[in-house]
Design a protein around this motif. Structure first.
Motif, PDB file in Angstrom:
ATOM      1  N   PRO A  42     -14.590  24.851  -5.812  1.00  0.00           N
ATOM      2  CA  PRO A  42     -14.914  23.717  -4.947  1.00  0.00           C
ATOM      3  C   PRO A  42     -15.845  24.129  -3.806  1.00  0.00           C
ATOM      4  O   PRO A  42     -15.862  25.293  -3.397  1.00  0.00           O
ATOM      5  N   PRO A  43     -16.593  23.179  -3.252  1.00  0.00           N
ATOM      6  CA  PRO A  43     -17.465  23.479  -2.106  1.00  0.00           C
ATOM      7  C   PRO A  43     -16.715  23.411  -0.787  1.00  0.00           C
ATOM      8  O   PRO A  43     -17.304  23.104   0.248  1.00  0.00           O
ATOM      9  N   PRO A 157     -18.053   4.541  -1.257  1.00  0.00           N
ATOM     10  CA  PRO A 157     -18.915   5.568  -0.673  1.00  0.00           C
ATOM     11  C   PRO A 157     -20.316   5.073  -0.337  1.00  0.00           C
ATOM     12  O   PRO A 157     -21.003   5.694   0.479  1.00  0.00           O
ATOM     13  N   GLU A 158     -20.723   3.955  -0.925  1.00  0.00           N
ATOM     14  CA  GLU A 158     -22.049   3.414  -0.612  1.00  0.00           C
ATOM     15  C   GLU A 158     -22.166   2.971   0.841  1.00  0.00           C
ATOM     16  O   GLU A 158     -23.288   2.748   1.345  1.00  0.00           O
ATOM     17  N   LEU A 159     -21.041   2.849   1.538  1.00  0.00           N
ATOM     18  CA  LEU A 159     -21.071   2.497   2.963  1.00  0.00           C
ATOM     19  C   LEU A 159     -21.507   3.662   3.831  1.00  0.00           C
ATOM     20  O   LEU A 159     -21.843   3.468   5.009  1.00  0.00           O
ATOM     21  N   GLU A 226      -9.857  15.151  -0.170  1.00  0.00           N
ATOM     22  CA  GLU A 226     -10.943  15.781  -0.920  1.00  0.00           C
ATOM     23  C   GLU A 226     -11.990  14.756  -1.340  1.00  0.00           C
ATOM     24  O   GLU A 226     -13.195  15.050  -1.361  1.00  0.00           O
ATOM     25  N   ARG A 227     -11.579  13.548  -1.629  1.00  0.00           N
ATOM     26  CA  ARG A 227     -12.533  12.486  -1.959  1.00  0.00           C
ATOM     27  C   ARG A 227     -13.392  12.149  -0.740  1.00  0.00           C
ATOM     28  O   ARG A 227     -14.614  11.989  -0.841  1.00  0.00           O
ATOM     29  N   ILE A 228     -12.756  12.026   0.424  1.00  0.00           N
ATOM     30  CA  ILE A 228     -13.499  11.756   1.659  1.00  0.00           C
ATOM     31  C   ILE A 228     -14.503  12.876   1.918  1.00  0.00           C
ATOM     32  O   ILE A 228     -15.679  12.623   2.228  1.00  0.00           O
ATOM     33  N   PHE A 229     -14.041  14.122   1.800  1.00  0.00           N
ATOM     34  CA  PHE A 229     -14.935  15.256   2.014  1.00  0.00           C
ATOM     35  C   PHE A 229     -16.148  15.180   1.081  1.00  0.00           C
ATOM     36  O   PHE A 229     -17.299  15.298   1.527  1.00  0.00           O
ATOM     37  N   MET A 230     -15.904  14.999  -0.205  1.00  0.00           N
ATOM     38  CA  MET A 230     -17.002  15.027  -1.171  1.00  0.00           C
ATOM     39  C   MET A 230     -17.958  13.866  -0.990  1.00  0.00           C
ATOM     40  O   MET A 230     -19.177  14.019  -1.152  1.00  0.00           O
ATOM     41  N   ILE A 232     -18.693  12.261   1.857  1.00  0.00           N
ATOM     42  CA  ILE A 232     -19.521  12.541   3.034  1.00  0.00           C
ATOM     43  C   ILE A 232     -20.492  13.682   2.740  1.00  0.00           C
ATOM     44  O   ILE A 232     -21.680  13.617   3.081  1.00  0.00           O
ATOM     45  N   TRP A 233     -20.000  14.720   2.100  1.00  0.00           N
ATOM     46  CA  TRP A 233     -20.822  15.887   1.782  1.00  0.00           C
ATOM     47  C   TRP A 233     -22.010  15.500   0.901  1.00  0.00           C
ATOM     48  O   TRP A 233     -23.143  15.956   1.110  1.00  0.00           O
ATOM     49  N   THR A 234     -21.779  14.643  -0.064  1.00  0.00           N
ATOM     50  CA  THR A 234     -22.822  14.259  -1.021  1.00  0.00           C
ATOM     51  C   THR A 234     -23.807  13.261  -0.426  1.00  0.00           C
ATOM     52  O   THR A 234     -25.024  13.382  -0.614  1.00  0.00           O
TER      53      THR A 234
END
Length: 275
Positions: A42-43, A157-159, A226-230, A232-234
């Motif tokens: 994982p990143p 996530p589009e927000l 982890e979903r929130i992290f990914m 935002i990260w992406t």
């Protein structure tokens, strides 16, 4: 491979009061990580910080003992432990005799190591230390001050977007409006979240609307963070990012996942007022 549906979640359960390590139920992390695009390493780094408020056993003379326990499960572990199974496991100590708190602590450590697949940390606190346990809200600028319209109640996530043409910033943002539901039972999970980042400035209104969009989402605490992290990260492409959530307790346990893009010390496990 164990699945959440095979656990004791949502089922009538016998409360075993004699020590039984077989009650612990592991669930692999890899399946839910694959859903958010994480395969292989994982990143992020981090851990799941658990607090057990209902830990009790008998001393060698049969007298009940009580303690709090802080447990650290590294996110590098291949498995999480399903929380109801952890509750049932801790209940199995209730009428079991142990020499002292150290024996209890080492028994829990060994059992959890075997289940999650890596070394866990554990600290037990006796009643003489209870009043040293602080209460403190997450530090940072509270997004909840923003008067935003919220229409999404599944992760959107589009927000999320950032100002890539502006100078980078470094800031810490918080919200008390994180809510999700148990993956199996649908029972509500209430939490507060702290997001630290450096890089293009993240639009705060969009970030708050995004956090609110978890409101009807069914997923475990660790998976939500982890979903929130990914996401935002992406989408926002920060240079550095940390996401830390503190969820209210259920069954005498709270789970507080922390994920970070760069190695750093874990946050102090300090409960919020709602916990």
């Amino acid at each position: 491979m164990n699945t959440p549906e095979q656990s004791q979640l949502g089922k009538a359960s016998a409360y075993i009061d004699q020590y039984d390590a077989s009650l612990l139920f592991p669930i692999p992390r890899e399946g839910k990580r694959a859903e958010i695009g994480v395969t292989g390493t994982p990143p992020f780094f981090g851990a799941d910080l658990w607090t057990a408020f209902e830990l009790s056993w008998l001393n060698l003379r049969g007298k009940p003992q009580v303690a709090l326990a802080h447990i650290t499960v590294p996110c590098e572990s291949p498995n999480i432990v399903e929380s109801k199974s952890f509750k049932l496991y801790l209940n199995s100590f209730n009428n079991t005799r142990f020499a002292d708190a150290r024996e209890v602590r080492e028994r829990i450590r060994a059992d959890l190591n075997a289940v999650v697949g890596t070394g866990v940390g554990i600290q037990t606190l006796g009643p003489e230390l209870f009043d040293r346990e602080p209460v403190h809200e997450l530090d940072g600028l509270n997004l909840d001050r923003l008067d935003v319209e919220c229409i999404h109640y599944q992760p959107a996530p589009e927000l999320l977007f950032a100002e890539f043409d502006e100078p980078p910033v470094e800031e810490t943002l918080t919200s008390n409006l994180l809510k999700s539901n148990c993956l199996v039972t649908g029972q509500p999970d209430w939490g507060s979240v702290q997001i630290r980042y450096a890089g293009p400035q993240i639009n705060q209104e969009g970030l708050l609307q995004y956090l609110v969009s978890f409101r009807n989402h069914n997923e475990f605490h660790e998976q939500c963070v982890e979903r929130i992290f990914m996401d935002i990260w992406t989408r926002c492409k920060p240079l550095k990012l940390s996401v830390y959530a503190r969820y209210t307790r259920r069954g005498g346990l709270d789970i507080n996942p922390f994920r970070t893009s760069h190695p750093q010390a874990l946050p102090s496990s300090v409960r919020t007022a709602r916990q």
